[in-house]
Enzyme design. Structure first.
Site, PDB file in Angstrom:
ATOM      1  CG  LEU A  42      39.968  37.625  38.876  1.00  0.00           C
ATOM      2  CD1 LEU A  42      39.257  38.576  39.828  1.00  0.00           C
ATOM      3  CD2 LEU A  42      41.400  38.083  38.649  1.00  0.00           C
ATOM      4  CG  ASP A  43      44.250  31.707  40.127  1.00  0.00           C
ATOM      5  OD1 ASP A  43      43.693  31.187  39.135  1.00  0.00           O
ATOM      6  OD2 ASP A  43      45.482  31.843  40.232  1.00  0.00           O
TER       7      ASP A  43
END
Length: 365
Positions: A42-43
């Protein structure tokens, strides 16, 4: 509780800010073990489901990563747009779509085909749109929002994003990193029930997969690297087609392994599963023997048997030993290997009168 014996998954609710790899590092520090990995990066600004694989479950990261992902996000259009228009363009981007990964991505920027299984409008206020999307692994939601804005002619971008599930791991199983650290601290003091309740075993990853229960008699062969054949099957739970992934479990409901089906569940024959992951522990050395007929003449770890002093191979026709064939008893010439491979020289001691060819290269090696 011995944390080195944990083999399973814990579902964390990743906050905004840290990277997924930073969360890996924190979990390693909390547990004091090295075998930890996340499933699906995930960013930093994206929140939600970050499934952590622990112990042997690390080997299943690539398998679970194949599963679909679900997200809830907010998109902003640059110009006014109606609900009907939003639904229209969302429908346009449902199914197989082309995507070019963003400039700042961990993969090569080449055009890819991804599948969006569903894309639904949940709520709209002015130019802001709340949506839910279920998509194939590796789909970039930020790029999806940008592409929708471009095709609509209004322009747009993703404002916020939260992952709600990765395969069978959903946000209703989520705990915060702080809660996880507190559970581990309690487990160190002997109160491990809460931690055990939140660690999902390895079979949970295959909750939605077809399963094959194997006979106990087939377990040893699988542990030593054999694939699954029809004779080793006890029960088939679910339907599958050739080429699909299946889970193989024991009669005690432990994960034996996973692999690709070599036939369909309606037409079982011969080789059924080609394993790519096996989790059984083989008995070291057991059944690994050298035999003459049915008689075991060399057991693993014991002294060398008198009949196998040389390399394995065919039975020597002159001596009766099992080893590399020495060839005929009298050979005029032999081939030297290595850098002089292919040259033929006389045997040592043969034709010492000087009539033979001069030897080169390997005399003093």
């Amino acid at each position: 509780m011995d944390f080195s014996n944990i083999n399973g998954f814990v579902v964390l609710d990743k906050p905004q800010g840290p990277t997924s790899h930073q969360v890996d590092h924190w979990v390693r520090e909390i547990l004091g073990i090295e075998k930890v990995a996340h499933i699906g990066t995930l960013d930093p600004n994206v929140t939600g489901v970050l499934t952590m694989a622990i112990g042997k479950a690390v080997r299943l990261v690539d398998v679970v990563h194949e599963s679909p992902k679900e997200y809830v996000g907010v998109m902003r259009f640059y110009e006014d747009i109606t609900e009907e228009e939003v639904r229209y363009y969302f429908k346009k981007f449902t199914g197989r779509i082309y995507q070019l990964p963003p400039v700042r991505s961990a993969v090569a920027r080449s055009l890819r085909i991804k599948t969006v299984y569903s894309l639904d409008l949940l709520e709209k206020k002015d130019r802001l749109v709340l949506f839910h999307v279920k998509c194939e692994s590796g789909t970039y939601i930020r790029t999806l929002c940008t592409d929708i804005g471009y095709v609509s002619g209004k322009g747009g971008q993703m404002v916020d994003l939260r992952r709600t599930s990765t395969g069978p791991f959903s946000e209703d199983r989520c705990i915060t990193l702080q809660d996880f650290a507190a559970m581990v601290e309690l487990a160190r003091k002997g109160e491990d029930k809460l931690l055990r309740d939140h660690i999902l075993d390895m079979t949970y990853a295959f909750k939605d997969y077809p399963k094959i229960v194997v006979k106990r008699s087939a377990m040893r062969n699988i542990a030593h690297g054999s694939d699954l054949y029809a004779g080793g099957i006890k029960i088939i739970d679910g339907k599958f087609r050739k080429g699909e992934r299946v889970a193989v479990i024991s009669e005690d409901n432990d994960l034996v392994g996973t692999g690709i089906a070599m036939c369909s569940s309606d037409n079982i024959f011969m080789k059924v599963v080609d394993f790519d992951h096996i989790f059984l522990e083989a008995d070291d050395g057991k059944d690994n023997v050298v035999r003459i007929g049915k008689e075991a003449v060399q057991k693993s770890g014991s002294g060398l048997h008198k009949d196998i002093q040389r390399s394995e191979g065919r039975k020597d026709t002159r001596t009766g030993w099992y080893g590399r064939d020495t060839g005929p008893e009298k050979t005029a010439d032999r081939v030297w290997k290595g850098k002089n491979k292919g040259r033929v020289y006389p045997r040592s001691g043969a034709d010492k009168g000087g009539g033979g060819k001069e030897r080169h290269g390997r005399d003093h090696q």
